[in-house]
Design an enzyme around this catalytic site. Structure first.
Site, PDB file in Angstrom:
ATOM      1  N   ASP A  44       5.755  35.885 -30.247  1.00 16.19           N
ATOM      2  CA  ASP A  44       6.289  34.739 -30.986  1.00 16.19           C
ATOM      3  C   ASP A  44       6.535  33.543 -30.062  1.00 16.19           C
ATOM      4  OD1 ASP A  44       8.522  35.761 -29.726  1.00 16.19           O
ATOM      5  OD2 ASP A  44       9.762  35.887 -31.524  1.00 16.19           O
ATOM      6  N   SER A  45       6.280  33.733 -28.748  1.00 17.23           N
ATOM      7  CA  SER A  45       6.281  32.577 -27.839  1.00 17.23           C
ATOM      8  C   SER A  45       5.246  31.551 -28.281  1.00 17.23           C
ATOM      9  CB  SER A  45       6.006  33.025 -26.405  1.00 17.23           C
ATOM     10  OG  SER A  45       4.743  33.655 -26.313  1.00 17.23           O
ATOM     11  N   LYS A 113       6.344  44.496 -32.282  1.00 19.49           N
ATOM     12  CA  LYS A 113       7.399  44.454 -31.273  1.00 19.49           C
ATOM     13  C   LYS A 113       8.659  43.860 -31.880  1.00 19.49           C
ATOM     14  CE  LYS A 113       7.110  41.787 -27.375  1.00 19.49           C
ATOM     15  NZ  LYS A 113       8.191  40.811 -27.606  1.00 19.49           N
ATOM     16  N   GLU A 115      12.856  42.940 -30.952  1.00 19.05           N
ATOM     17  CA  GLU A 115      13.772  42.704 -29.838  1.00 19.05           C
ATOM     18  C   GLU A 115      15.105  43.434 -30.061  1.00 19.05           C
ATOM     19  OE1 GLU A 115      14.312  38.538 -29.001  1.00 19.05           O
ATOM     20  OE2 GLU A 115      12.163  38.198 -28.699  1.00 19.05           O
ATOM     21  N   GLU A 182      12.304  42.165 -19.922  1.00 25.63           N
ATOM     22  CA  GLU A 182      12.154  40.740 -19.587  1.00 25.63           C
ATOM     23  C   GLU A 182      13.309  40.225 -18.740  1.00 25.63           C
ATOM     24  OE1 GLU A 182      10.942  38.120 -22.757  1.00 25.63           O
ATOM     25  OE2 GLU A 182      11.361  36.313 -21.571  1.00 25.63           O
TER      26      GLU A 182
HETATM   27  O1  KIV Z   1       6.581  36.242 -27.209  1.00 25.79           O
HETATM   28  C1  KIV Z   1       6.138  36.657 -26.127  1.00 25.79           C
HETATM   29  O2  KIV Z   1       5.216  36.094 -25.527  1.00 25.79           O
HETATM   30  C2  KIV Z   1       6.725  37.890 -25.572  1.00 25.79           C
HETATM   31  C3  KIV Z   1       6.277  38.366 -24.231  1.00 25.79           C
HETATM   32  C4  KIV Z   1       6.505  37.375 -23.165  1.00 25.79           C
HETATM   33  C5  KIV Z   1       6.838  39.686 -23.878  1.00 25.79           C
HETATM   34  O3  KIV Z   1       7.554  38.468 -26.214  1.00 25.79           O
HETATM   35 NA    NA Z   2       8.307  37.402 -28.067  1.00 19.80          NA
END
Ligand code: KIV
Ligand code: NA
Length: 255
Positions: A44-45, A113, A115, A182
């Site tokens: 989600d980055s 994924k 968190e 992280e």
């Molecule tokens: O959103 C993302 O890019 C991430 C990774 C950096 C682990 O969660």
């Molecule tokens: Na992320």
């Protein structure tokens, strides 16, 4: 042979490093897959790096499905995992099942994924893995909690380090197939990596994790400011600027 979650555990045992990068669209996904990247994460980055939001919080489940589907279409070998975005899984177990299920059914990813490793999240993740949805965990600096944690390193005090170790063990028990660590101290990441059977994938967590992940836009020089732990391997901002300036010159001629 396409990458599977059981392969990842074998690779940990064989000490074969697990290479992970993020992708947000079809061409980037295709390039990463052809380069032999093991796990392609639709992180989600992308809310920040591809869509210009100030944090990861605003992106919707619909938007993540849209990006994840494009990434899936570009991948033949790698394991494709997609982040569930903020508030698409924290409300209840059934909300998480619905969001994760849509990700598998509509976007064609192989895992999701989530968190956090606090008790309610452990319960949610147990339910997801129980019904056959592969889950990757993510603890330490969790960007969806930025308004509580900031972007600071986590696990620095002995009690916080202990909490993270316990969360990692609980996540493994809940059935996660891998765990992102992280921005935590390298020695803490090494301790967690040692205690787990499933692989750890580090980002700003030292060299002793079972694999490493970085944000692809950072390593390609596409972001304005990459975090200090992200090595920049190419300067695409410069390459693209040069190319479009050249094009503009050609179009405008010598007027
Ligand atoms: O959103 C993302 O890019 C991430 C990774 C950096 C682990 O969660
Ligand atoms: Na992320």
């Amino acid at each position: 042979m396409a990458v599977t979650t059981s392969k990842l555990i074998e690779w940990k045992q064989q000490k074969r490093a697990i290479v992970t990068l993020t992708a947000w669209d079809y061409p980037i996904a295709r390039l990463l897959d052809r380069a032999g990247i093991d796990i392609i994460l639709v992180g989600d980055s992308l809310a920040m790096t591809a869509l210009g939001y100030p944090t990861t919080l605003p992106i919707t489940l619909e938007a993540m499905i849209h990006h994840a589907a494009a990434v899936s279409r570009g991948v033949k070998q790698a394991l494709v995992v997609c982040d569930l975005p903020f508030l698409s899984y924290q409300e209840s177990v059934s909300q998480a099942i619905n969001s994760a299920g849509r990700m598998l059914k509509e976007a064609g990813v192989q895992g999701v994924k989530l968190e956090g490793g606090y008790p309610a999240m452990i319960e949610t993740i147990s339910r997801l893995t129980e019904i056959g949805i592969p889950v990757m965990g993510h603890i330490g600096l969790t960007p969806q909690s930025v308004h509580r944690l900031g972007y600071r390193q986590q696990g620095k005090t002995p009690s916080d380090a202990q909490r993270l170790i316990e969360e990692a063990l609980a996540l493994e028990k809940a059935g996660v197939f891998a765990l992102v660590l992280e921005h935590i101290p390298a020695n803490l990441a090494a301790t967690i990596t040692d205690k787990l059977t499933i692989p750890t994938i580090g980002i700003g967590a030292g060299e002793d994790c079972d694999g490493q992940v970085l944000v692809t836009a950072d390593i390609l020089g596409l972001t304005e400011k990459a975090p200090p732990f992200a090595k920049v391997y190419a300067n695409l901002s410069e390459t693209i600027t040069k190319a479009v300036v050249e094009f503009a010159k050609d179009v405008r001629g010598n007027e």
